[in-house]
Motif scaffolding. Structure first.
Motif, PDB file in Angstrom:
ATOM      1  N   LEU A   1       0.845  -1.086  -0.005  1.00  0.00           N
ATOM      2  CA  LEU A   1      -0.105   0.098  -0.574  1.00  0.00           C
ATOM      3  C   LEU A   1       0.908   1.198   0.225  1.00  0.00           C
ATOM      4  O   LEU A   1       0.281   2.129  -0.869  1.00  0.00           O
ATOM      5  CB  LEU A   1      -0.614  -0.037   1.401  1.00  0.00           C
ATOM      6  CG  LEU A   1      -1.928  -1.457   1.258  1.00  0.00           C
ATOM      7  CD1 LEU A   1      -2.828  -0.845   2.517  1.00  0.00           C
ATOM      8  CD2 LEU A   1      -3.100  -0.614   0.231  1.00  0.00           C
TER       9      LEU A   1
ATOM     10  N   GLU B   1       2.782   2.037  -3.362  1.00  0.00           N
ATOM     11  CA  GLU B   1       1.318   2.300  -4.141  1.00  0.00           C
ATOM     12  C   GLU B   1       1.208   3.749  -4.228  1.00  0.00           C
ATOM     13  O   GLU B   1       0.773   3.719  -5.296  1.00  0.00           O
ATOM     14  CB  GLU B   1       0.354   1.248  -4.165  1.00  0.00           C
ATOM     15  CG  GLU B   1       0.570  -0.492  -5.119  1.00  0.00           C
ATOM     16  CD  GLU B   1      -1.346  -1.215  -4.683  1.00  0.00           C
ATOM     17  OE1 GLU B   1      -1.992  -0.011  -4.815  1.00  0.00           O
ATOM     18  OE2 GLU B   1      -1.032  -1.614  -4.766  1.00  0.00           O
ATOM     19  N   LEU B   2       0.879   4.134  -2.937  1.00  0.00           N
ATOM     20  CA  LEU B   2       0.721   5.318  -2.481  1.00  0.00           C
ATOM     21  C   LEU B   2       1.519   6.378  -2.868  1.00  0.00           C
ATOM     22  O   LEU B   2       1.150   7.646  -3.343  1.00  0.00           O
ATOM     23  CB  LEU B   2      -0.189   5.512  -1.039  1.00  0.00           C
ATOM     24  CG  LEU B   2      -1.159   4.897  -0.055  1.00  0.00           C
ATOM     25  CD1 LEU B   2      -1.733   4.769   0.765  1.00  0.00           C
ATOM     26  CD2 LEU B   2      -2.498   5.408  -1.216  1.00  0.00           C
ATOM     27  N   ALA B   3       3.037   5.495  -2.231  1.00  0.00           N
ATOM     28  CA  ALA B   3       3.747   6.359  -2.654  1.00  0.00           C
ATOM     29  C   ALA B   3       4.390   7.230  -4.401  1.00  0.00           C
ATOM     30  O   ALA B   3       4.732   7.996  -4.847  1.00  0.00           O
ATOM     31  CB  ALA B   3       5.007   6.225  -2.157  1.00  0.00           C
TER      32      ALA B   3
END
Lengths: 190, 183
Positions: A37, A40-42
């Motif tokens: 997560l 992916e968020l970064a």
């Protein structure tokens, strides 16, 4: 109006069953998905989020940036990869570190060629360098492999974009924030 | 409240998460990892799929965190995201639309009852939709109206699934006990 076709639950007969259901222990996943997560968020924020808009007066720095970009800038590196060494990097992290080092070498070659770049590309370059520097600082503070991996992934992404900008390849035709702070030559600062 | 989700989260943590603070995200993730996974596992009955729901629900949560208004408990909001993610998966399979009769229990193994394991096994033998209704009502404390709304069905659907599902669960759970008693 109550629906008489179905009994209210839990009925007396089912109290034990319901209590047993509620007493079932929570299950635990085989592995944490937080590292995924975080990565992916970064990546999403690196590629989609607009960068902070620079103040109007930032044009003054343009000349200095141009000189620096043309002459080549030494990028801010994580301190001798020391932080990563402390946390036993996973194979994925090591692969990202190797990729990052290759990009370092590529950028050094590009700097040596001293390719002149236009003002817009120079500003984009400066922004990317700032972000790479920030990522390096964060990497020095990382204490877990999943943190380090997300940050190395971000560094590779930023360096890829920087290499493309320096080489004059169009990944993103404008600067990293869409050239929002670049004004026409006729723009007046009062 | 029997729900494992019922955890009070400080507003300051939610606000930090809404600003994109990754450490706040991580704390929220650690608090709710197991409740989300358990709910998904009970609804879908498959560990790999539950893991995927955990990922998808948390990603949704982090992306939407800035939209959380605070007019309901945070945990209830997250729980509904997880339920919706699991239901989307059931819908993709078409099982929500085609749910009807419950299958007859298969021949129960005569192994001695080990209560929790037997109950989990019995639960897993219910059809997915029925199991989801049973779990949401009995454990998560959803009302029939809330279940009906989540599934896009009537309140009668929720009541009938619960009545038949609970009856079947009891039969499946008690069958090994009965076999042992009469052996």
């Amino acid at each position: 109006m109550p629906d008489d076709r179905f009994p209210m639950f839990p009925a007396d007969d089912d109290r034990d069953l319901v209590a047993a259901l509620r007493a079932l222990p929570m299950a635990a996943p085989k592995r944490s998905v937080f590292a995924e997560l975080e990565r992916e968020l970064a990546n999403a924020s690196a590629s989609a989020a607009p960068l902070p808009r620079r103040p109007r007066g930032a044009w003054i720095a343009l000349a200095a940036t141009l000189v620096a970009a043309i002459a080549g800038v030494r990028l801010f590196h994580p301190q001798d990869l020391g932080a990563v060494a402390e946390i036993s990097p996973s194979p994925d992290t090591l692969a990202l570190i190797a990729q990052s080092q290759q990009l370092d070498e590529m950028l050094a070659t590009l700097d040596a060629r001293s390719v002149p770049i236009d003002a817009e590309a120079a500003m984009a370059s400066a922004e990317l360098e700032d972000l790479i520097g920030l990522t390096a600082l964060q990497l020095n503070a990382a204490r877990r492999d999943d943190e380090a991996q997300a940050l190395w992934s971000r560094r590779v992404d930023l360096m890829t974009r920087l290499a493309a900008t320096r080489a004059g390849v169009t990944l993103n035709p404008l600067s990293d924030n869409g050239g929002a702070y670049l004004q026409n030559a006729s723009y007046r600062i009062d | 409240m029997s729900s494992h989700f019922a955890i009070d989260v400080p507003n300051s943590l939610i606000e930090r998460g809404a600003r994109g603070d990754m450490r706040a995200f991580e704390q929220i993730y650690r608090l709710f990892e197991r409740p989300v996974y358990t709910l998904a596992l009970r609804m879908l009955g498959d560990a790999d799929e539950a893991q995927e729901i955990l990922h998808d629900a948390m990603l949704q949560l982090f992306r939407k965190l800035g939209q959380f208004r605070g007019d309901a408990p945070f945990w209830g909001w997250l729980r509904q995201i997880a339920v919706n993610e699991a239901l989307m998966r059931l819908r993709r399979r078409g099982v929500v639309e085609t749910v009807d009769e419950l299958p007859e229990p298969e021949d129960c193994a005569a192994a001695p009852p080990e209560h929790q394991r037997d109950l989990e096994r019995a639960l897993n033998r219910l059809p997915q939709v029925t199991r989801s209704v049973v779990w949401l009502y009995h454990v998560e404390g959803y009302s029939h109206e809330e279940i009906a709304e989540s599934f896009g069905k009537s309140v009668s659907f929720s009541k009938s699934q619960l009545a038949r599902g609970t009856q079947k669960l009891r039969a499946l759970y008690e069958a090994p006990l009965a076999q042992v008693a009469y052996a």
